[in-house]
Design a protein around this motif. Sequence first.
Motif, short mmCIF file in Angstrom:
data_model
loop_
_atom_site.label_atom_id
_atom_site.label_comp_id
_atom_site.label_asym_id
_atom_site.label_seq_id
_atom_site.Cartn_x
_atom_site.Cartn_y
_atom_site.Cartn_z
N ASN A 79 0.86 -1.17 0.00
CA ASN A 79 0.00 0.00 0.00
C ASN A 79 0.90 1.23 0.00
N LEU A 80 1.27 1.70 -1.18
CA LEU A 80 2.23 2.79 -1.32
C LEU A 80 1.56 4.14 -1.47
N THR A 81 2.23 5.17 -0.98
CA THR A 81 1.82 6.53 -1.31
C THR A 81 2.35 6.83 -2.71
N THR A 82 1.92 7.94 -3.27
CA THR A 82 2.43 8.34 -4.58
C THR A 82 3.94 8.57 -4.52
N LEU A 83 4.42 9.18 -3.45
CA LEU A 83 5.86 9.42 -3.33
C LEU A 83 6.63 8.11 -3.23
N GLN A 84 6.09 7.14 -2.54
CA GLN A 84 6.74 5.83 -2.45
C GLN A 84 6.73 5.12 -3.80
N SER A 124 -5.79 0.63 -3.67
CA SER A 124 -6.72 1.22 -2.72
C SER A 124 -7.25 0.14 -1.79
N SER A 125 -7.68 0.55 -0.63
CA SER A 125 -8.38 -0.38 0.26
C SER A 125 -9.82 -0.57 -0.18
N LEU A 126 -10.28 0.31 -1.03
CA LEU A 126 -11.63 0.21 -1.57
C LEU A 126 -11.66 -0.82 -2.69
N THR A 127 -12.81 -1.42 -2.92
CA THR A 127 -12.99 -2.29 -4.07
C THR A 127 -13.23 -1.41 -5.28
N LEU A 128 -12.38 -1.55 -6.30
CA LEU A 128 -12.48 -0.71 -7.48
C LEU A 128 -12.94 -1.52 -8.69
N PHE A 132 -11.79 1.30 -13.63
CA PHE A 132 -11.28 2.42 -12.84
C PHE A 132 -9.86 2.13 -12.35
N ALA A 133 -9.58 0.88 -11.99
CA ALA A 133 -8.23 0.51 -11.55
C ALA A 133 -7.22 0.76 -12.68
N ARG A 134 -7.60 0.43 -13.89
CA ARG A 134 -6.71 0.65 -15.03
C ARG A 134 -6.41 2.13 -15.22
N LEU A 135 -7.46 2.95 -15.16
CA LEU A 135 -7.28 4.39 -15.31
C LEU A 135 -6.46 4.97 -14.15
N MET A 136 -6.75 4.53 -12.95
CA MET A 136 -6.03 5.02 -11.78
C MET A 136 -4.55 4.65 -11.86
N LEU A 137 -4.23 3.45 -12.33
CA LEU A 137 -2.84 3.06 -12.47
C LEU A 137 -2.13 3.93 -13.51
N CYS A 138 -2.77 4.19 -14.63
CA CYS A 138 -2.17 5.06 -15.65
C CYS A 138 -1.87 6.44 -15.06
N GLU A 139 -2.83 6.98 -14.33
CA GLU A 139 -2.63 8.31 -13.73
C GLU A 139 -1.51 8.28 -12.71
N GLN A 140 -1.46 7.26 -11.88
CA GLN A 140 -0.43 7.20 -10.83
C GLN A 140 0.96 6.98 -11.41
N ILE A 141 1.08 6.26 -12.49
CA ILE A 141 2.38 6.12 -13.16
C ILE A 141 2.84 7.48 -13.67
N TYR A 142 1.92 8.21 -14.30
CA TYR A 142 2.28 9.54 -14.78
C TYR A 142 2.64 10.46 -13.61
N ARG A 143 1.87 10.40 -12.55
CA ARG A 143 2.13 11.24 -11.38
C ARG A 143 3.49 10.89 -10.76
N ALA A 144 3.81 9.60 -10.65
CA ALA A 144 5.09 9.19 -10.09
C ALA A 144 6.24 9.71 -10.97
N TRP A 145 6.07 9.61 -12.29
CA TRP A 145 7.09 10.15 -13.18
C TRP A 145 7.24 11.66 -12.97
N SER A 146 6.11 12.36 -12.80
CA SER A 146 6.18 13.81 -12.60
C SER A 146 6.88 14.17 -11.29
N VAL A 147 6.70 13.35 -10.25
CA VAL A 147 7.40 13.58 -8.98
C VAL A 147 8.90 13.44 -9.19
N ILE A 148 9.32 12.39 -9.87
CA ILE A 148 10.75 12.14 -10.10
C ILE A 148 11.40 13.31 -10.84
N HIS A 149 10.66 13.91 -11.75
CA HIS A 149 11.22 14.97 -12.59
C HIS A 149 10.80 16.37 -12.15
#
Length: 156
Positions: A79-84, A124-128, A132-149
């Motif tokens: 269960n990672l945060t976006t920063l993790q 998420s701890s929620l049932t997705l 929605f899980a697919r879309l959320m993963l795409c967004e979080q990958i982009y967000r993680a990349w944006s954090v790194i850069h």
Amino acid sequence: MKLAILAVGHRLPDWVAEGCQEYLKRMPREMPVAVHEIKPEPRSGGKTREQLMAAEKQRIQAALPHNARIIALDERGDNLTTLQLAQRLEQWMQDGRDVAFLIGGADGLDPALKSQADGMLRLSSLTLPHAFARLMLCEQIYRAWSVIHNHPYHRE
């Protein structure tokens, strides 16, 4: 490094495909992300849950990029945060292997496939819904990349 999302499912709503495409087109050339839809096993014929997952496992394995780090999405995963997640992504970038994220079908991922994974991730701890899980993963990958850069997309 290339990232792949192997997701069991088909005939998803247009908003999912459009949302995923929006985030995927933002990714840089040095870290492309591709979504591969894996055909779900038909639910007819009295097949057991185990038989359905085993059939989908075969399709997932056939679509896996060679020598990729496998990250299974599962409710018992890390269960990672976006920063993790950004830190993990940065570590993966350093070792250079491609990464494949696996999203199971209605019955989840076959236990043997999860045991072969290099890691498990929980969105998420929620049932997705799978879409929605697919879309959320795409967004979080982009967000993680944006954090790194240090991109302004992510604000802490």
